[in-house]
Motif scaffolding. Structure first.
Motif, PDB file in Angstrom:
ATOM      1  N   GLU A   1     -39.763 -14.781  50.091  1.00 29.75           N
ATOM      2  CA  GLU A   1     -39.412 -14.410  48.710  1.00 29.75           C
ATOM      3  C   GLU A   1     -40.085 -15.351  47.716  1.00 29.75           C
ATOM      4  OE1 GLU A   1     -34.914 -12.608  49.204  1.00 29.75           O
ATOM      5  OE2 GLU A   1     -35.166 -14.775  49.273  1.00 29.75           O
ATOM      6  N   THR A   2     -40.094 -16.639  48.046  1.00 26.73           N
ATOM      7  CA  THR A   2     -40.745 -17.628  47.181  1.00 26.73           C
ATOM      8  C   THR A   2     -42.241 -17.364  47.107  1.00 26.73           C
ATOM      9  OG1 THR A   2     -39.051 -19.259  47.763  1.00 26.73           O
ATOM     10  CG2 THR A   2     -41.080 -20.099  46.777  1.00 26.73           C
ATOM     11  N   LEU A   3     -42.860 -17.048  48.239  1.00 22.07           N
ATOM     12  CA  LEU A   3     -44.294 -16.752  48.264  1.00 22.07           C
ATOM     13  C   LEU A   3     -44.628 -15.604  47.314  1.00 22.07           C
ATOM     14  CD1 LEU A   3     -46.764 -16.658  51.145  1.00 22.07           C
ATOM     15  CD2 LEU A   3     -46.514 -14.638  49.738  1.00 22.07           C
ATOM     16  N   ILE A   4     -43.846 -14.544  47.350  1.00 21.96           N
ATOM     17  CA  ILE A   4     -44.105 -13.393  46.476  1.00 21.96           C
ATOM     18  C   ILE A   4     -44.043 -13.804  45.015  1.00 21.96           C
ATOM     19  CG2 ILE A   4     -43.119 -11.190  45.698  1.00 21.96           C
ATOM     20  CD1 ILE A   4     -42.339 -10.760  48.730  1.00 21.96           C
ATOM     21  N   LYS A   5     -43.046 -14.599  44.658  1.00 20.78           N
ATOM     22  CA  LYS A   5     -42.911 -15.037  43.263  1.00 20.78           C
ATOM     23  C   LYS A   5     -44.037 -15.998  42.860  1.00 20.78           C
ATOM     24  CE  LYS A   5     -37.977 -14.190  42.892  1.00 20.78           C
ATOM     25  NZ  LYS A   5     -37.895 -13.268  41.789  1.00 20.78           N
ATOM     26  N   LEU A   6     -44.429 -16.885  43.772  1.00 23.71           N
ATOM     27  CA  LEU A   6     -45.540 -17.797  43.480  1.00 23.71           C
ATOM     28  C   LEU A   6     -46.842 -17.024  43.285  1.00 23.71           C
ATOM     29  CD1 LEU A   6     -44.842 -20.723  45.968  1.00 23.71           C
ATOM     30  CD2 LEU A   6     -44.722 -20.840  43.475  1.00 23.71           C
ATOM     31  N   ARG A   7     -47.101 -16.059  44.166  1.00 21.22           N
ATOM     32  CA  ARG A   7     -48.346 -15.284  44.097  1.00 21.22           C
ATOM     33  C   ARG A   7     -48.462 -14.495  42.789  1.00 21.22           C
ATOM     34  NH1 ARG A   7     -51.623 -17.618  47.031  1.00 21.22           N
ATOM     35  NH2 ARG A   7     -51.559 -17.371  49.267  1.00 21.22           N
ATOM     36  N   ALA A   8     -47.331 -14.196  42.152  1.00 14.30           N
ATOM     37  CA  ALA A   8     -47.348 -13.439  40.899  1.00 14.30           C
ATOM     38  C   ALA A   8     -47.792 -14.290  39.704  1.00 14.30           C
ATOM     39  CB  ALA A   8     -45.960 -12.850  40.627  1.00 14.30           C
TER      40      ALA A   8
END
Length: 131
Positions: free
Chosen positions: A66-73
């Motif tokens: 979940e953190t990865l998805i938010k960081l990638r955004a």
């Protein structure tokens, strides 16, 4: 040529954060931002501008994926390698994490002495690649 010097470590276990600090800060000489959670990493990422992120998979509040998805955004995170730290190394689990957009996987327990060199390899091969 860009110099690799800033690593963000997102890990909820305080003992592992201490080992990461010793390994990457002490042995590796990297500038570190040690975060205890995904939300903390999201708060700090713009100011710190990491060149690589080490991200624990299983954390309370917000998981590693979940953190990865938010960081990638975030624009600041485009092309920045994100490497998962995990105790789970079954092939299907590794493949699922890589499909999330991770650059690589480091299995816990890891060798604190060789970790700085290992993440340098991920940085060299992972720059510019993001999901």
């Amino acid at each position: 040529m860009e110099v690799f010097e800033r690593v963000m470590c997102v890990e909820d276990d305080a003992d592992i954060r201490t080992i990461l600090d010793f390994s990457l800060g002490g042995i590796g000489g990297f500038g570190l931002s040690l975060c205890a959670s995904g939300p903390e990493a999201l708060e700090r990422v713009e100011a710190f501008r990491p060149q690589l992120v080490l991200l624990d998979v299983m954390m309370p509040e917000m998981s590693g994926p979940e953190t990865l998805i938010k960081l990638r955004a975030l624009p600041v995170m485009q092309g920045v390698p994100i490497v998962f730290l995990t105790a789970k190394a079954m092939q299907d689990e590794v493949e699922a994490l890589l499909e999330c957009g991770a650059t690589g996987i480091i299995v816990k327990p890891f060798d604190a002495v060789t970790l700085p060199q290992n993440i340098r390899i991920y940085w060299e091969h992972g720059r510019g690649k993001s999901a």
